[in-house]
Design a protein around this motif. Sequence first.
Motif, short mmCIF file in Angstrom:
data_model
loop_
_atom_site.label_atom_id
_atom_site.label_comp_id
_atom_site.label_asym_id
_atom_site.label_seq_id
_atom_site.Cartn_x
_atom_site.Cartn_y
_atom_site.Cartn_z
N LEU A 146 0.83 -1.21 0.00
CA LEU A 146 0.00 0.00 0.00
C LEU A 146 0.86 1.25 0.00
CD1 LEU A 146 -3.00 1.27 0.69
CD2 LEU A 146 -1.92 1.58 2.89
N ILE A 147 1.86 1.29 0.86
CA ILE A 147 2.75 2.46 0.94
C ILE A 147 3.45 2.69 -0.41
CG2 ILE A 147 4.88 3.35 1.99
CD1 ILE A 147 3.90 1.98 4.62
N TYR A 148 3.95 1.61 -0.99
CA TYR A 148 4.63 1.74 -2.29
C TYR A 148 3.67 2.26 -3.36
CZ TYR A 148 6.91 0.63 -6.66
OH TYR A 148 7.44 0.72 -7.92
N GLY A 149 2.51 1.62 -3.48
CA GLY A 149 1.59 1.94 -4.56
C GLY A 149 0.78 3.21 -4.37
N GLN A 150 0.68 3.70 -3.14
CA GLN A 150 -0.09 4.92 -2.91
C GLN A 150 0.79 6.16 -2.73
OE1 GLN A 150 -3.70 5.15 -2.70
NE2 GLN A 150 -3.40 3.21 -3.72
N PHE A 151 2.00 5.97 -2.19
CA PHE A 151 2.81 7.12 -1.82
C PHE A 151 4.17 7.19 -2.52
CE2 PHE A 151 0.10 5.99 1.83
CZ PHE A 151 -0.73 7.09 1.82
N ILE A 152 4.78 6.05 -2.80
CA ILE A 152 6.12 6.05 -3.41
C ILE A 152 6.03 6.08 -4.93
CG2 ILE A 152 8.28 4.77 -3.67
CD1 ILE A 152 7.82 3.71 -0.78
N ASN A 153 5.24 5.17 -5.49
CA ASN A 153 5.14 5.07 -6.95
C ASN A 153 3.71 4.69 -7.34
OD1 ASN A 153 5.78 4.93 -9.66
ND2 ASN A 153 6.77 2.94 -9.51
N PRO A 154 2.78 5.64 -7.30
CA PRO A 154 1.39 5.33 -7.65
C PRO A 154 1.26 4.88 -9.10
CG PRO A 154 1.55 7.46 -6.55
CD PRO A 154 2.95 7.02 -6.88
N PRO A 155 0.34 3.95 -9.37
CA PRO A 155 0.14 3.49 -10.74
C PRO A 155 -0.59 4.54 -11.57
CG PRO A 155 -1.41 2.43 -9.28
CD PRO A 155 -0.50 3.23 -8.41
N PRO A 156 -0.42 4.48 -12.89
CA PRO A 156 -1.10 5.41 -13.80
C PRO A 156 -2.54 4.94 -14.05
CG PRO A 156 0.28 3.93 -15.06
CD PRO A 156 0.49 3.59 -13.61
N ALA A 196 -10.20 3.44 -12.04
CA ALA A 196 -10.18 4.26 -10.82
C ALA A 196 -10.44 3.42 -9.57
CB ALA A 196 -11.18 5.40 -10.92
N MET A 197 -11.27 2.38 -9.68
CA MET A 197 -11.55 1.53 -8.52
C MET A 197 -10.27 0.88 -7.99
SD MET A 197 -14.00 -1.78 -8.11
CE MET A 197 -12.75 -2.96 -8.53
N MET A 198 -9.30 0.67 -8.86
CA MET A 198 -8.04 0.06 -8.43
C MET A 198 -7.34 0.89 -7.36
SD MET A 198 -7.25 -2.84 -10.04
CE MET A 198 -5.47 -2.88 -10.07
N SER A 199 -7.60 2.18 -7.29
CA SER A 199 -6.95 3.01 -6.28
C SER A 199 -7.45 2.70 -4.88
CB SER A 199 -7.14 4.50 -6.60
OG SER A 199 -8.49 4.87 -6.47
N TYR A 200 -8.65 2.12 -4.77
CA TYR A 200 -9.21 1.77 -3.46
C TYR A 200 -8.84 0.36 -3.02
CZ TYR A 200 -12.02 5.90 -4.34
OH TYR A 200 -12.42 7.17 -4.61
N MET A 201 -8.54 -0.50 -3.94
CA MET A 201 -8.29 -1.91 -3.59
C MET A 201 -7.16 -2.11 -2.59
SD MET A 201 -10.61 -3.88 -4.44
CE MET A 201 -9.85 -5.42 -3.98
N PRO A 202 -6.03 -1.43 -2.69
CA PRO A 202 -5.00 -1.64 -1.67
C PRO A 202 -5.50 -1.32 -0.26
CG PRO A 202 -4.07 -0.50 -3.55
CD PRO A 202 -5.56 -0.54 -3.76
N TRP A 203 -6.34 -0.31 -0.12
CA TRP A 203 -6.91 0.04 1.19
C TRP A 203 -7.85 -1.06 1.67
CZ3 TRP A 203 -4.74 3.98 3.69
CH2 TRP A 203 -4.07 4.95 2.94
N VAL A 204 -8.67 -1.57 0.77
CA VAL A 204 -9.59 -2.66 1.12
C VAL A 204 -8.80 -3.89 1.55
CG1 VAL A 204 -11.33 -4.27 0.16
CG2 VAL A 204 -11.45 -1.81 -0.37
N ILE A 205 -7.75 -4.20 0.82
CA ILE A 205 -6.92 -5.37 1.14
C ILE A 205 -6.28 -5.21 2.53
CG2 ILE A 205 -4.79 -6.59 0.49
CD1 ILE A 205 -5.67 -6.02 -2.48
#
Length: 152
Positions: A106-116, A122-131
Amino acid sequence: MTDAMGAAPVTKTPWHLWVVGVVSLLWNAFGAFDFVMTTTRGEAYMREMGFSQAMIDYYLAMPAWMWGPWILGVWGAVIGSILLLLRNRLAAPAFGLSLLGAIISLIYGQFINPPPLTPEMAMMSYMPWVIVVIAALLAWYAWTMGNKGVLR
């Protein structure tokens, strides 16, 4: 407390352990399926899942060190679910490792290197939080069941 023979008493398995165990195994089995398909079929699988070329390139360029958290997150959860169904006290540490992997991802994908993300993804941005929330709940549940003596 022990019985007359000196053995620890057997705690009755609550019905909800079976529900949580089976549902968590199904949820985590999809994560394992996704891991296996992504690592074995790569771009073809991601394309079938509706990923844009930018998303495919993002995942294919994932740094090698991110494999550790991904493996911990996925396989720690699968093992934790199986251990929970077996009423094994090691379910809590397995879910704890899974939670650690999910948090690092989550830290990597949300804060260090977010995906394009495209609007369709757009729903993919919420999945790491749900996981992470689900991983935390499973770790807490296994820890609670261990403290109640349900897990041996």
